[in-house]
Scaffold this active site. Structure first.
Site, PDB file in Angstrom:
ATOM      1  N   GLY A  94      10.117  -4.754  44.327  1.00  5.60           N
ATOM      2  CA  GLY A  94      10.009  -4.954  45.768  1.00  5.60           C
ATOM      3  C   GLY A  94       9.868  -6.411  46.150  1.00  5.60           C
ATOM      4  O   GLY A  94       9.908  -6.771  47.330  1.00  5.60           O
TER       5      GLY A  94
ATOM      6  N   ASP B  99       4.251   1.916  35.730  1.00  4.85           N
ATOM      7  CA  ASP B  99       5.233   0.910  36.139  1.00  4.85           C
ATOM      8  C   ASP B  99       4.847  -0.483  35.637  1.00  4.85           C
ATOM      9  O   ASP B  99       5.637  -1.415  35.746  1.00  4.85           O
ATOM     10  CB  ASP B  99       5.411   0.894  37.664  1.00  4.85           C
ATOM     11  CG  ASP B  99       4.105   0.766  38.408  1.00  4.85           C
ATOM     12  OD1 ASP B  99       3.199   1.595  38.174  1.00  4.85           O
ATOM     13  OD2 ASP B  99       3.958  -0.168  39.216  1.00  4.85           O
TER      14      ASP B  99
ATOM     15  N   LYS C 119       9.573 -13.868  40.814  1.00  2.00           N
ATOM     16  CA  LYS C 119       8.623 -12.919  41.409  1.00  2.00           C
ATOM     17  C   LYS C 119       8.079 -13.547  42.689  1.00  2.00           C
ATOM     18  O   LYS C 119       7.594 -14.683  42.660  1.00  2.00           O
ATOM     19  CB  LYS C 119       7.489 -12.655  40.408  1.00  2.00           C
ATOM     20  CG  LYS C 119       6.483 -11.619  40.849  1.00  2.00           C
ATOM     21  CD  LYS C 119       5.551 -11.280  39.699  1.00  2.00           C
ATOM     22  CE  LYS C 119       4.439 -10.342  40.143  1.00  2.00           C
ATOM     23  NZ  LYS C 119       3.482 -10.077  39.046  1.00  2.00           N
TER      24      LYS C 119
HETATM   25  P1  AMP Z   1       2.341  -4.382  41.412  1.00  2.00           P
HETATM   26  O1  AMP Z   1       1.053  -3.915  41.956  1.00  2.00           O
HETATM   27  O2  AMP Z   1       2.596  -5.855  41.590  1.00  2.00           O
HETATM   28  O3  AMP Z   1       2.590  -3.931  40.017  1.00  2.00           O
HETATM   29  O4  AMP Z   1       3.461  -3.702  42.324  1.00  2.00           O
HETATM   30  C1  AMP Z   1       3.596  -2.316  42.516  1.00  2.00           C
HETATM   31  C2  AMP Z   1       4.818  -2.046  43.360  1.00  2.00           C
HETATM   32  O5  AMP Z   1       4.661  -2.620  44.653  1.00  2.00           O
HETATM   33  C3  AMP Z   1       6.109  -2.629  42.812  1.00  2.00           C
HETATM   34  O6  AMP Z   1       7.150  -1.753  43.154  1.00  2.00           O
HETATM   35  C4  AMP Z   1       6.231  -3.934  43.555  1.00  2.00           C
HETATM   36  O7  AMP Z   1       7.549  -4.383  43.631  1.00  2.00           O
HETATM   37  C5  AMP Z   1       5.697  -3.552  44.921  1.00  2.00           C
HETATM   38  N1  AMP Z   1       5.134  -4.705  45.639  1.00  2.00           N
HETATM   39  C6  AMP Z   1       3.989  -5.345  45.352  1.00  2.00           C
HETATM   40  N2  AMP Z   1       3.783  -6.360  46.218  1.00  2.00           N
HETATM   41  C7  AMP Z   1       4.827  -6.368  47.075  1.00  2.00           C
HETATM   42  C8  AMP Z   1       5.201  -7.166  48.186  1.00  2.00           C
HETATM   43  N3  AMP Z   1       4.438  -8.177  48.621  1.00  2.00           N
HETATM   44  N4  AMP Z   1       6.356  -6.861  48.815  1.00  2.00           N
HETATM   45  C9  AMP Z   1       7.128  -5.851  48.396  1.00  2.00           C
HETATM   46  N5  AMP Z   1       6.832  -5.056  47.368  1.00  2.00           N
HETATM   47  C10 AMP Z   1       5.688  -5.299  46.701  1.00  2.00           C
HETATM   48 MG    MG Z   2       3.930  -3.867  38.758  1.00  2.00          MG
END
Ligand code: AMP
Ligand code: MG
Length: 516
Positions: free
Chosen positions: A111, A271, A132
């Site tokens: 995302g 994930d 990222k």
């Molecule tokens: P994470 O907690 O970073 O492992 O992310 C979990 C999910 O949320 C993944 O699909 C990320 O791509 C999405 N995600 C986290 N932060 C953001 C953001 N600021 N914008 C869009 N998607 C996000």
């Molecule tokens: Mg992640």
């Protein structure tokens, strides 16, 4: 403004940087982009207002046959910020699903990340180069696709520390500020991290296709993962079962390493569980100070699901999810469901013993026990129990035991870490008797122990201080210093005591945040 240019000693001078390199050569391959369209979304990074390089990992760049001077050039920085697509790059956001704190989400995906392409390392391993924080994608849901500077620098420091500690991990190649604000609870400076990984395949990538009952896609993904990470098993009789076994083995070893260092990942969702066996997605991670098996830092981990002591269980749980996703391939491999299930269970049953063996071997090294003897396990558990009761600092206890292993004079340092030093004395008496049965010299033993017991870890209060200075004052001095310290974790270096001491009560970091 007070931003350091990337490692001035080993890159070009500022004047050279202005003119350096009309082109930046990555020699990208894009093998993931050759997979079917439903594996990803083709999307370029979204340009940012004012890219500025705050850190470049010169050594890592070189090990990937990338030219640090080219990367630090204006054109290179534009690429690292997502303002320009490098020649040969086919930017993608990967599709994946995942169990988040036990709840299945059928579509997550990148995302806020773009896979730029793959490069070949000097070790002949292929690595993903990923941005990222590089803007929204089809998978952003309600997110802005961005990252704040704090979490970017945190991932930079902690992942580089893990690499230096010898733990399989994704790496940080560069950090760039964007000149834009991101809005979380407050407005924060935005940044983009360039991340390097053996791949960004996750357990959740398999779940994505399994949840759609798309067995052909699951097979293609498994074949890709095998070719990329486990090429030696492609020709074996039951490659998919062997593949599962190999992923399980790597995670058993990985989590054992975390446990041996007091590392808490904090968000071990499927994930965030990599197929390559690397530590992936540094969010609310932290190294614990006072030893406590129930320790949790993450503000969102309310049940302690990913507490220090639960990590092996959580990893096993995630690997069961991988096994479930691979089951249709096993059925084809084995001919029927019953033997497919038996195969999956057989592979999963190897996790516990493999983890225990690695953990035990690791703690034996940490205590200087080279000869294997009955009673060693009890000695290890007894120490850990006493450390927990006495709030002893995990890292320092083991490091100072290296001195105590030479002579009892070394006990002073360890005793000081125990609320009741007498509790340590009782244990140390038994440990000394046990060491008498070792064959190596005391000095050799201490030297070996020092390679298993780091002196420097990224202590939370130091990480916070470095991030605060960078975010609040655009002052990257503390970040640079901390990075330098944790990049040589096992070496005694003079004048760095303040990096070794646990936080004073008023400095203590009790909670960490995901930072998304
Ligand atoms: P994470 O907690 O970073 O492992 O992310 C979990 C999910 O949320 C993944 O699909 C990320 O791509 C999405 N995600 C986290 N932060 C953001 C953001 N600021 N914008 C869009 N998607 C996000
Ligand atoms: Mg992640």
């Amino acid at each position: 403004m007070h931003m350091r240019s990337p490692d001035a000693s080993s890159t070009a001078s500022p004047t050279e940087l202005q003119t350096a390199g009309e082109s930046v050569s990555f020699n990208f391959k894009n093998t993931y982009a050759r997979l079917p369209e439903n594996f990803y979304s083709r999307v370029n990074p979204t340009p940012v207002a004012a890219p500025r390089l705050v850190k470049l990992n010169v050594e890592l760049a070189r090990s990937l046959a990338l030219d640090p001077e080219e990367l630090a050039s204006p054109r290179g920085v534009e690429i690292l910020a997502g303002n320009r697509v490098a020649e040969g790059s086919e930017p993608l956001a990967l599709a994946y699903a995942g169990h988040q704190f036990g709840h299945f989400v059928p579509q997550l995906g990148d995302g806020r990340a773009n896979l730029l392409g793959e490069v070949l390392g000097a070790n002949a391993v292929r690595y993903d180069i990923q941005l990222k924080g590089s803007g929204p994608t089809r998978f952003s849901r309600r997110g802005d696709g961005r990252a704040a500077l704090g979490p970017v620098l945190r991932e930079y420091i902690v992942s580089e520390a893990m690499a230096a500690l010898g733990v399989p991990t994704t790496r940080a190649l560069a950090a760039v500020t964007t000149g834009e604000r991101v809005f979380r609870e407050t407005a924060l400076p935005g940044a983009v991290l360039t991340r390097v990984a053996a791949s960004h395949l996750r357990v959740g990538t398999f779940q994505y296709f399994a949840a759609q009952s798309d067995t052909e896609a699951t097979r293609k993904l498994a074949d890709f993962a095998i070719a990329r990470h486990y090429p030696e098993i492609a020709q074996t009789q039951r490659p998919y079962k062997t593949f599962l076994g190999e992923v399980i083995a790597r995670h058993a070893e990985l989590v054992a390493q975390w446990m041996l260092l007091g590392f808490i990942h904090g968000v071990m969702n499927t994930d965030n569980t990599s197929i390559s066996g690397e530590t992936l997605d540094y969010g609310p991670c932290a190294f614990m100070e006072a030893y406590d098996p129930d320790k949790v830092f993450s503000s969102i981990d309310l049940q302690g699901r990913y507490a220090y002591g639960n990590q092996p269980h959580a990893a096993h749980w995630n690997l069961i999810r991988l096994a479930e996703s691979l089951l249709p391939l096993f059925v084809q491999e084995e001919g029927n469901e019953e033997s497919a299930l038996a195969s999956a269970n057989e592979a999963l049953a190897t996790f516990g013993p493999r983890f225990e063996t690695a953990r035990r071997a690791g703690f034996r090294r940490k205590l200087g026990l080279m000869v294997d003897q009955d009673g060693d396990d009890a000695l290890i558990e007894d120490l850990l129990g006493r450390m927990a009761t006495n709030g002893a600092d995990f890292t320092l206890t083991f490091r100072r035991l290296c001195d105590a292993a030479i002579a009892p004079e070394g006990d002073i340092g360890v005793r000081a870490l125990f609320a009741d030093p007498g509790s340590y004395d009782l244990w140390a008496a038994g440990w000394r008797r046990r060491l008498d049965q070792e064959f190596t010299s005391r000095q050799d033993r201490a030297a070996t122990m020092r390679t298993a017991n780091p002196l420097f870890i990224p202590r939370n209060h130091l990480v916070e201080a470095a991030l605060d200075a960078a975010m609040g004052r655009e002052d990257f001095k503390l970040f640079e210093e901390l990075l330098d310290v944790v990049s040589r974790p096992y070496e005694d270096r003079p004048h760095l005591e303040r990096y070794t001491t646990p936080a004073a009560p008023e400095q203590s970091v009790r909670q960490t945040f995901c930072g998304t």
